[in-house]
Design an enzyme around this catalytic site. Structure first.
Site, mmCIF file in Angstrom:
data_model
loop_
_atom_site.group_PDB
_atom_site.id
_atom_site.type_symbol
_atom_site.label_atom_id
_atom_site.label_comp_id
_atom_site.label_asym_id
_atom_site.label_seq_id
_atom_site.Cartn_x
_atom_site.Cartn_y
_atom_site.Cartn_z
ATOM 1 N N GLY A 11 -9.695 23.586 25.453
ATOM 2 C CA GLY A 11 -10.634 23.937 24.400
ATOM 3 C C GLY A 11 -11.723 24.830 24.946
ATOM 4 N N CYS A 12 -12.832 24.826 24.275
ATOM 5 C CA CYS A 12 -13.963 25.653 24.670
ATOM 6 C C CYS A 12 -14.350 25.378 26.126
ATOM 7 C CB CYS A 12 -15.153 25.370 23.752
ATOM 8 S SG CYS A 12 -16.642 26.261 24.206
#
Length: 177
Positions: A11-12
């Site tokens: 993810g981020c």
């Protein structure tokens, strides 16, 4: 000192630094891009979904203090290994969960760990995180580095976008940070 590197996408990348950065034996955690077909991509290129890159972190660590196996265990506890289409509020191929391995040893450790996680039945859905050979890693722009330290309020908002609730739900019997 037995210095090695590990590369994880989950993810981020803003949310992938702090869980590793705070452990003894971790020398550095760099946010960046890997797995794509464009050299030195920019954030704008990666988020356009045209380069094939994932947002990832490259962890340099002293294997005599923090083992690769311990890093993989932390990785499972800070990602959703059942979601191949992104992580939490971050959607798209550039946010997919991947363990990028640098050696046969890392591949074996990651594969065994993934199998053990699947066998544990901690999750009701299949474990879909992929294990892939490491590819060139390109550090992200300076403003993305150590984001949790630079902008703690925005980092907290990003963390609260489902990630922390998921971690609490599935790992309340463990400590990941």
């Amino acid at each position: 000192m037995a210095v090695e590197t590990a590369i994880f996408a989950g993810g981020c990348f803003w949310c992938m630094v702090q869980p590793f950065d705070t452990h003894p034996g971790v020398i550095s955690v760099v946010s960046g891009y890997t797995g794509g077909h464009v050299a030195n991509p920019t954030y704008e290129q990666v988020t356009s979904h045209t380069t094939g890159h994932t947002e990832a972190v490259k962890i340099t660590f002293d294997n005599a203090i923090m083992s690769y196996q311990e890093l993989v265990a932390i990785y499972w506890q800070v990602t959703d290994p059942t979601d191949a289409s992104g992580q939490f509020q971050d959607r798209g191929d550039n946010y997919r969960p991947v363990i990028y391995v640098n050696s046969k040893t890392q591949r074996q450790i990651a594969t065994d760990s993934k199998a053990a996680l699947a066998a544990s039945q901690r999750f009701t859905k299949p474990i879909v995180t992929t294990i892939e050979a490491a590819q060139p890693f390109y550090p992200a722009e300076t403003y993305h580095q150590d984001f949790y330290k630079k902008d703690p309020m925005r980092y907290a908002m990003e963390e609260s976008g489902g990630r922390q609730a998921f971690i609490n739900e599935h790992w309340s019997d463990q400590t990941s940070k």
